[in-house]
Write a protein that holds these residues in place. Structure first.
Motif: not given
Length: 247
Positions: A153-172
């Motif tokens: 295994v030469t490399n591993v990349e986390v592509k996307a992290i999807d958050l719940p809508v409520e958490m997105q609003r709180a972070m905004a």
């Protein structure tokens, strides 16, 4: 008589033709003779003993494998959906065929379980801020687990992290409050610097008697030069006003 032996000649020709195999530069052939491992051959022309030897091709090129989105609960109990991409290749064709039934499927499954296990050890803020560290940890663990299978295994990349809508609003809201905080701090710093400059200017004008008079005349010149032609200024010496007030 020649027609009688013609089918046998054609059959023998087909068997002889099937004994010749050509492998590309990026391919290797794992050879089994009577079911036992015989060796790894290639690239180029390979000659097999018909009926006794069997070859399994192995591709040595780098493989890009998508890891589907995994439902993960972070250390601070936030539900996330995380997907990743894994880059690996076969480093040992013998072990890739003998040690595991399907090395691609096995690598895919171990990648999913490792992704859930590693990401679940971090809090949300750490996952968002230290993605490079998580990638390095995933790569190290997967490389160690797949090494007995002849996989690197030469490399591993986390592509996307999807958050719940409520958490997105709180972070905004949190980000907006942080921006307002920085704006108020910058405005307060500007007012503080301006007040210091005004205090220094007042001190200079207070120490120099003629400075206030020059400033007064400069102000009148600026106002008189404006477009308001209905206003007329008559300069009066400051000393004259002070003497008049003393009397």
């Amino acid at each position: 008589m020649s027609l009688t032996f013609l089918p046998f000649i054609v059959f023998a020709g087909l068997i002889l033709f099937s004994a010749f195999k050509i492998l590309n530069e990026y391919e290797r052939g794992v050879i089994f003779r009577l079911g036992k491992f015989s060796g790894v051959r290639g690239p180029g022309l390979i000659i097999l003993i018909p009926g006794l030897e069997k070859m399994i091709k192995v591709d040595l090129r780098l493989v890009t494998m998508d890891v589907p989105s995994q439902d993960i609960i972070s250390k601070d109990n936030v539900t996330l959906k995380v997907n990743a991409v894994v880059y690996f290749k076969v480093s040992n064709p013998e072990r890739a065929i003998i040690s595991v039934e399907n090395y691609y499927h096995a690598t895919a499954q171990i990648s999913q379980t490792t992704l859930r296990s590693v990401v679940g050890q971090y809090e949300l803020d750490e996952i968002l801020a230290h993605r490079d560290a998580i990638n390095s940890k995933l790569q190290g663990i997967l490389d160690e687990l797949t090494e007995p299978w002849g996989i690197k295994v030469t490399n591993v990349e986390v592509k996307a992290i999807d958050l719940p809508v409520e958490m997105q609003r709180a972070m905004a809201k949190q980000a907006e409050a942080e921006r307002e905080k920085r704006a108020k701090i910058i405005s307060a710093q500007g007012e503080f610097e301006a007040s210091k400059k005004l205090a220094e200017a007042a001190q200079v004008l207070g120490e120099q008697k003629d400075a206030i008079t020059l400033r007064f005349l400069e102000t009148m010149r600026e106002v008189a030069g404006s477009n308001n032609s209905s206003t007329t200024f008559f300069p009066v010496p400051v000393d004259f006003l002070s003497k008049l007030m003393n009397r």
